[in-house]
Design an enzyme around this catalytic site. Structure first.
Site, PDB file in Angstrom:
ATOM      1  N   LYS A 106       6.326   7.628  -5.982  1.00 21.35           N
ATOM      2  CA  LYS A 106       7.692   8.158  -6.058  1.00 21.35           C
ATOM      3  C   LYS A 106       8.118   8.349  -7.519  1.00 21.35           C
ATOM      4  O   LYS A 106       8.686   9.372  -7.873  1.00 21.35           O
ATOM      5  CB  LYS A 106       8.683   7.208  -5.354  1.00 21.35           C
ATOM      6  CG  LYS A 106       8.404   7.031  -3.866  1.00 21.35           C
ATOM      7  CD  LYS A 106       9.491   6.229  -3.173  1.00 21.35           C
ATOM      8  CE  LYS A 106       9.542   4.765  -3.556  1.00 21.35           C
ATOM      9  NZ  LYS A 106       8.356   3.975  -3.167  1.00 21.35           N
TER      10      LYS A 106
ATOM     11  N   ARG B 171      16.532   2.150   1.916  1.00 22.06           N
ATOM     12  CA  ARG B 171      15.290   1.562   2.419  1.00 22.06           C
ATOM     13  C   ARG B 171      15.474   0.948   3.800  1.00 22.06           C
ATOM     14  O   ARG B 171      14.510   0.448   4.375  1.00 22.06           O
ATOM     15  CB  ARG B 171      14.840   0.463   1.473  1.00 22.06           C
ATOM     16  CG  ARG B 171      13.560   0.839   0.701  1.00 22.06           C
ATOM     17  CD  ARG B 171      13.456  -0.135  -0.429  1.00 22.06           C
ATOM     18  NE  ARG B 171      12.160  -0.461  -0.858  1.00 22.06           N
ATOM     19  CZ  ARG B 171      11.709  -0.220  -2.095  1.00 22.06           C
ATOM     20  NH1 ARG B 171      12.421   0.455  -2.943  1.00 22.06           N
ATOM     21  NH2 ARG B 171      10.529  -0.649  -2.451  1.00 22.06           N
TER      22      ARG B 171
ATOM     23  N   ARG C 181      -2.862  -1.539 -10.810  1.00 23.98           N
ATOM     24  CA  ARG C 181      -1.776  -1.138 -11.712  1.00 23.98           C
ATOM     25  C   ARG C 181      -1.428  -2.273 -12.671  1.00 23.98           C
ATOM     26  O   ARG C 181      -1.414  -3.439 -12.294  1.00 23.98           O
ATOM     27  CB  ARG C 181      -0.533  -0.777 -10.879  1.00 23.98           C
ATOM     28  CG  ARG C 181       0.672  -0.398 -11.730  1.00 23.98           C
ATOM     29  CD  ARG C 181       1.717   0.321 -10.943  1.00 23.98           C
ATOM     30  NE  ARG C 181       2.514  -0.560 -10.095  1.00 23.98           N
ATOM     31  CZ  ARG C 181       3.551  -0.143  -9.390  1.00 23.98           C
ATOM     32  NH1 ARG C 181       3.893   1.139  -9.396  1.00 23.98           N
ATOM     33  NH2 ARG C 181       4.225  -0.982  -8.638  1.00 23.98           N
TER      34      ARG C 181
ATOM     35  N   ARG D 210       2.288  -6.843 -12.336  1.00 26.77           N
ATOM     36  CA  ARG D 210       3.568  -7.277 -11.754  1.00 26.77           C
ATOM     37  C   ARG D 210       3.289  -8.310 -10.666  1.00 26.77           C
ATOM     38  O   ARG D 210       2.322  -8.178  -9.927  1.00 26.77           O
ATOM     39  CB  ARG D 210       4.267  -6.075 -11.105  1.00 26.77           C
ATOM     40  CG  ARG D 210       5.167  -5.300 -12.025  1.00 26.77           C
ATOM     41  CD  ARG D 210       5.644  -3.988 -11.455  1.00 26.77           C
ATOM     42  NE  ARG D 210       6.202  -4.012 -10.109  1.00 26.77           N
ATOM     43  CZ  ARG D 210       6.735  -2.956  -9.504  1.00 26.77           C
ATOM     44  NH1 ARG D 210       6.787  -1.786 -10.140  1.00 26.77           N
ATOM     45  NH2 ARG D 210       7.211  -3.035  -8.290  1.00 26.77           N
TER      46      ARG D 210
ATOM     47  N   ARG E   7       4.751  -5.973   1.365  1.00 19.46           N
ATOM     48  CA  ARG E   7       5.650  -4.849   1.053  1.00 19.46           C
ATOM     49  C   ARG E   7       5.356  -3.658   1.964  1.00 19.46           C
ATOM     50  O   ARG E   7       6.270  -2.950   2.386  1.00 19.46           O
ATOM     51  CB  ARG E   7       5.491  -4.437  -0.423  1.00 19.46           C
ATOM     52  CG  ARG E   7       6.058  -5.481  -1.374  1.00 19.46           C
ATOM     53  CD  ARG E   7       5.607  -5.229  -2.803  1.00 19.46           C
ATOM     54  NE  ARG E   7       6.185  -4.046  -3.391  1.00 19.46           N
ATOM     55  CZ  ARG E   7       5.677  -3.416  -4.449  1.00 19.46           C
ATOM     56  NH1 ARG E   7       4.570  -3.853  -5.028  1.00 19.46           N
ATOM     57  NH2 ARG E   7       6.259  -2.341  -4.925  1.00 19.46           N
TER      58      ARG E   7
HETATM   59  P1  AMP Z   1      10.112  -0.751  -5.990  1.00 21.22           P
HETATM   60  O1  AMP Z   1       9.770  -0.750  -7.436  1.00 21.22           O
HETATM   61  O2  AMP Z   1      10.973   0.415  -5.582  1.00 21.22           O
HETATM   62  O3  AMP Z   1       8.922  -0.921  -5.091  1.00 21.22           O
HETATM   63  O4  AMP Z   1      11.042  -2.030  -5.750  1.00 21.22           O
HETATM   64  C1  AMP Z   1      10.594  -3.341  -6.074  1.00 21.22           C
HETATM   65  C2  AMP Z   1      11.329  -4.362  -5.230  1.00 21.22           C
HETATM   66  O5  AMP Z   1      12.743  -4.271  -5.472  1.00 21.22           O
HETATM   67  C3  AMP Z   1      11.189  -4.195  -3.722  1.00 21.22           C
HETATM   68  O6  AMP Z   1      10.001  -4.781  -3.230  1.00 21.22           O
HETATM   69  C4  AMP Z   1      12.442  -4.927  -3.234  1.00 21.22           C
HETATM   70  O7  AMP Z   1      12.304  -6.327  -3.325  1.00 21.22           O
HETATM   71  C5  AMP Z   1      13.469  -4.505  -4.271  1.00 21.22           C
HETATM   72  N1  AMP Z   1      14.166  -3.251  -3.887  1.00 21.22           N
HETATM   73  C6  AMP Z   1      14.105  -2.040  -4.512  1.00 21.22           C
HETATM   74  N2  AMP Z   1      14.877  -1.135  -3.881  1.00 21.22           N
HETATM   75  C7  AMP Z   1      15.437  -1.783  -2.825  1.00 21.22           C
HETATM   76  C8  AMP Z   1      16.317  -1.385  -1.783  1.00 21.22           C
HETATM   77  N3  AMP Z   1      16.778  -0.127  -1.676  1.00 21.22           N
HETATM   78  N4  AMP Z   1      16.649  -2.323  -0.839  1.00 21.22           N
HETATM   79  C9  AMP Z   1      16.210  -3.591  -0.928  1.00 21.22           C
HETATM   80  N5  AMP Z   1      15.373  -4.025  -1.878  1.00 21.22           N
HETATM   81  C10 AMP Z   1      14.981  -3.138  -2.836  1.00 21.22           C
END
Ligand code: AMP
Length: 215
Positions: A13, A88, A127, A160, A171
């Site tokens: 994304k 989400r 990564r 990470r 996830r």
């Molecule tokens: P990402 O980098 O978008 O994969 O986000 C990393 C982490 O942030 C996710 O695994 C969630 O713990 C949290 N997170 C990011 N966006 C959201 C969202 N819209 N709703 C809930 N948790 C989020």
């Protein structure tokens, strides 16, 4: 242009967002990036979010919705925005609908980045990221010149916590359970487009351009 990108973690994304941003004047809003910045800065929001993030779980809806209600009304969103990682869950999508109604704004497109789980696992376990400047590396495709040191700023290059394989599998499960139903939600609204996430970094941009040209 107002766009939502939906895709599993590791679907690319952020990469697609970069290519769209180079062409259209829009605010790229990644909830993951906002949360990580808050964790790093030690804010109240960051402290509340950290444990969920490290465990590969979603941060509770009310925290995310409050954060995004503020963010979407900032000045840089006037010309358009690209949402990366939000909504989400169903409650987040419903809250977003209400907010957009209130602001008198319509979405132009919701783009689903379709990708196989095994590709995601390979991409994310390899990564690495610079702790200081955020530069992204990959141990197979784009390693840093010196192991563990950022080419750009000399910072420490690390994995990470949420890129460890067990967390990635969690996830992905969370994505299939809670986020994938949004694909139907937006399909029913007639705004959904699907892109094969293995088709290169400009795949979504090309689709948007084709649509604009009426092809
Ligand atoms: P990402 O980098 O978008 O994969 O986000 C990393 C982490 O942030 C996710 O695994 C969630 O713990 C949290 N997170 C990011 N966006 C959201 C969202 N819209 N709703 C809930 N948790 C989020």
């Amino acid at each position: 242009m107002r766009i939502i990108l939906i895709g599993a973690p590791g679907a690319g994304k952020g990469t697609q967002a970069e290519s769209i941003k180079n062409k259209y004047p829009l605010a790229h809003i990644s909830t993951g990036d906002i949360l990580r910045a808050n964790v790093k800065a030690g804010t109240e929001l960051g402290k509340n979010a950290k444990n969920y993030m490290d465990a590969g779980k979603l941060v509770p809806d009310e925290i995310i919705v409050a954060m995004m209600e503020g963010r979407l009304q900032e000045a840089d969103c006037k010309d358009g925005f690209l949402l990366d990682g939000f909504p989400r869950t169903n409650p987040q999508a419903e809250a977003l609908d209400k907010l957009l109604d209130k602001l008198g704004i319509a979405l132009d497109a919701v783009v689903e980045l379709d990708v196989d789980d095994e590709i995601v696992i390979k991409r994310l376990t390899t990564r690495r990221v610079c702790r200081s400047c955020g530069e992204i590396y990959n141990t197979l495709m784009k390693p840093s010149k010196v192991d563990g040191i950022c080419d750009k700023c000399g910072g420490e290059v690390v994995q990470r916590d949420d890129d460890k394989e067990t967390v990635i599998r969690r996830r992905l499960a969370v994505f299939h359970e809670q986020t994938a139903p949004l694909i139907e939600y937006y399909r029913n609204k007639g705004v959904l487009m699907t892109v094969d996430a293995t088709c290169g970094k400009d795949a979504v941009l090309k689709l948007l351009e084709n649509r604009k040209a009426g092809n």
